[in-house]
Write a protein that holds these residues in place. Structure first.
Motif, short mmCIF file in Angstrom:
data_model
loop_
_atom_site.label_atom_id
_atom_site.label_comp_id
_atom_site.label_asym_id
_atom_site.label_seq_id
_atom_site.Cartn_x
_atom_site.Cartn_y
_atom_site.Cartn_z
N VAL A 179 -29.46 -42.02 -13.59
CA VAL A 179 -29.36 -41.54 -12.23
C VAL A 179 -27.76 -41.46 -12.09
O VAL A 179 -27.44 -40.28 -11.31
CB VAL A 179 -30.05 -42.73 -11.35
N VAL A 180 -26.73 -42.10 -12.45
CA VAL A 180 -25.75 -41.96 -12.02
C VAL A 180 -25.01 -40.55 -12.55
O VAL A 180 -24.63 -39.93 -11.95
CB VAL A 180 -24.79 -43.25 -12.65
N VAL A 181 -25.46 -40.51 -13.98
CA VAL A 181 -25.25 -39.26 -14.39
C VAL A 181 -25.50 -38.09 -13.86
O VAL A 181 -24.84 -36.88 -13.36
CB VAL A 181 -25.72 -39.22 -15.90
N LEU A 182 -27.13 -38.07 -13.46
CA LEU A 182 -27.39 -36.96 -12.83
C LEU A 182 -26.65 -36.84 -11.41
O LEU A 182 -26.42 -35.57 -11.00
CB LEU A 182 -29.07 -37.15 -12.37
N ILE A 183 -26.56 -37.76 -10.67
CA ILE A 183 -25.81 -37.57 -9.24
C ILE A 183 -24.37 -36.86 -9.58
O ILE A 183 -24.05 -36.12 -8.81
CB ILE A 183 -25.83 -39.17 -8.47
N TRP A 184 -23.85 -37.54 -10.63
CA TRP A 184 -22.45 -36.94 -10.96
C TRP A 184 -22.66 -35.49 -11.11
O TRP A 184 -21.81 -34.55 -10.67
CB TRP A 184 -21.76 -37.81 -11.86
N TYR A 185 -23.63 -35.11 -11.95
CA TYR A 185 -23.46 -33.86 -12.51
C TYR A 185 -23.76 -32.92 -11.12
O TYR A 185 -23.22 -31.87 -11.07
CB TYR A 185 -24.86 -33.85 -13.32
N GLY A 214 -33.83 -50.79 -18.25
CA GLY A 214 -33.44 -50.85 -16.63
C GLY A 214 -32.04 -50.10 -16.73
O GLY A 214 -31.71 -49.37 -15.67
N TRP A 215 -31.05 -50.63 -17.42
CA TRP A 215 -29.66 -50.10 -17.34
C TRP A 215 -29.61 -48.68 -17.85
O TRP A 215 -28.87 -47.82 -17.28
CB TRP A 215 -29.02 -50.75 -18.40
N LEU A 216 -30.38 -48.25 -18.78
CA LEU A 216 -30.66 -46.62 -19.07
C LEU A 216 -30.86 -45.95 -17.85
O LEU A 216 -30.39 -44.95 -17.70
CB LEU A 216 -31.38 -46.63 -20.42
N ALA A 217 -31.91 -46.46 -17.24
CA ALA A 217 -32.22 -45.66 -16.00
C ALA A 217 -31.33 -45.35 -14.92
O ALA A 217 -30.96 -44.37 -14.46
CB ALA A 217 -33.38 -46.09 -15.27
N ILE A 218 -30.50 -46.43 -14.61
CA ILE A 218 -29.26 -46.54 -13.81
C ILE A 218 -28.22 -45.43 -14.18
O ILE A 218 -27.86 -44.72 -13.54
CB ILE A 218 -28.59 -47.81 -13.41
#
Lengths: 325, 120
Positions: free
Chosen positions: B109-115, B102-106
């Motif tokens: 997602v955060v990394v992708l958004i930031w990117y 679960g944490w990995l998924a979040i």
């Protein structure tokens, strides 16, 4: 580039707003039982309970089932550790434990397991009665992740539930958050009790179902105790009387078995099951004349047990014909 | 021999082996389980229950449980429970663990958004 960024950020803002609205609107419906508890605290349940002496066994990977069950069973007197339960409840291919197996396992150790009604107040009542509750919850953040934990306390003032879960001996969860995770599993909860106790929220018929499960196992002493306890609580319960008498009969305690059946017949004078079993018991004691008198009372023709009654009667008559056989 | 035929043969064997232990569990005594229901379990129901047990035991074995253990595990379930298990064993929740996915998924997602958001 710039236009794209603006569109993206606008979309992001809308999404956030929408999600927030949905979340706020959905909050109440997500946790209906918690909402009800705020105004309708169950009568007779103290505002704060913590069963501090429930043992804690930290779970190994994927083995929250054995750990949770061991805590509940040990507390009920079984003296058991999670490793011993792995072969009884863990499914290698699913990396977890099924609910029905969680219910079945304690019976092998002479304990009664009982699935509670899907009710927050029932859980609170059980804990208030000194019974820790094993629950199934969806503990995952993003994906569904089924997890068993033991609820051993609560505090109304702060709205907190206390659990022994995973590697945490004392996990605190708000009532609302707990309900959200617990609701996903249809509010599944169970208690494990020694055979001389009955769950605080026990429903008579469902309790008897649990005892039938216990009776299937190889625990005659526990089964007798459990049936005796149930009969004391519900003196009119027919299966309890029948079950108790049958197990006493198994153990060779024919006098006692006959006594139980006689007492039950006072309450259910027309029960062919009781008449049949009493006749059989009397016959096994060598009291064949009495047995015949009893079996005659059973109306053999109409009953679904007609063949059993006939067989019993034939046996008695045979024994009367050739005494000493 | 086709699989269906084998299965049928197995079931027939199971039933005939167990037919002996079918009448009331003790000599002449009617069981508490029969006293409990409003309807008396018919022989058909008893046969189905036995098949259910064999079925569940087989499924447990297929899931990696030792055969002896599988039999013991089924033994302590009531007929109702076994029946429910037989329907459900593949799909039912299996309480296991709280893993890190679960944490990995979040984080992902955060990394992708930031990117995509910040990088521009």
């Amino acid at each position: 580039m710039h236009a794209q960024a603006t569109t993206l950020s606008r979309a992001a803002r809308w999404l956030t707003l929408w999600a927030a609205a949905l979340l706020l609107a959905g909050c109440g419906t997500l946790i209906p039982q918690t909402v009800a508890l705020r105004t309708d605290w169950p009568q007779g349940v103290p505002r704060q309970v913590e069963l501090a002496s429930v043992p804690f066994f930290p779970q190994d990977e994927y083995q929250c089932g054995p750990a949770a069950l061991a805590m509940a069973m040990d507390y009920s007197g079984a003296s058991i550790r999670p490793e011993a339960l792995v072969d009884e409840v863990w499914l290698p291919s699913r990396h977890g434990s099924l609910q029905l197996e969680m219910l079945a396992a304690p019976r092998r150790h002479g304990l009664v397991s009982y699935r509670l009604a899907p009710s927050y107040t029932d859980v609170l009542r059980e804990i208030a009665a000194g019974h820790p509750v094993v629950i199934l919850q969806d503990a995952g953040l993003v994906f569904t992740q089924w997890h068993y934990a033991v609820v051993n306390g609560f505090d109304y003032a702060t709205g907190t539930i206390y659990l022994r879960s995973g590697k945490q001996a004392r996990q605190e969860m708000p009532f609302s958050y707990f309900e959200r995770t617990w609701r996903a599993g249809n509010y599944w909860a169970m208690v494990v009790l020694p055979p001389d106790r009955i769950a605080a929220t026990a429903n008579e018929d469902r309790w008897m179902e649990s005892l039938l499960g216990l009776a299937r196992g190889d625990q005659p002493e526990a089964t007798v105790t459990a049936y005796r306890t149930a009969l004391a609580r519900w003196p009119d319960n027919l299966p309890a009387a029948v079950g108790l008498a049958n197990h006493l009969h198994d153990q060779g305690k024919l006098d006692e078995a006959a006594g139980v059946l006689h007492a039950a017949l006072q309450r259910h004078p027309d029960s062919v099951v009781l008449l049949n079993n009493l006749a059989q018991t009397l016959s096994d004691q060598g009291r064949n004349a009495e047995a015949l008198f009893v079996i005659r009372r059973a109306d053999a023709t109409q009953s679904p047990f007609a063949s059993e009654i006939r067989a019993t009667r034939q046996l008695i008559e045979e024994r009367l014909r050739s005494p000493g056989s | 021999m086709s699989l269906a035929f084998k299965k049928t043969t197995c079931r027939v064997l199971v039933v005939s082996l167990l037919a002996l232990s079918f009448q009331t569990a003790r000599a002449g005594l009617i069981g508490a389980d029969q006293a409990a229901g409003t309807t008396v379990p018919t022989e058909r129901a008893m046969v189905l229950s036995t098949l259910d047990r064999a079925d569940v035991a087989a499924q447990l074995r297929a899931a990696g449980v030792d055969p002896q253990d599988a039999r013991a595990r089924v033994q302590n379930m009531t007929d109702q429970e076994v029946h429910a298990m037989a329907q459900d064993i593949q799909a039912a929740p299996a309480g296991g663990d709280v893993s890190a996915w679960g944490w990995l998924a979040i984080i992902l997602v955060v990394v992708l958004i930031w990117y995509y958001a910040v990088r521009k």
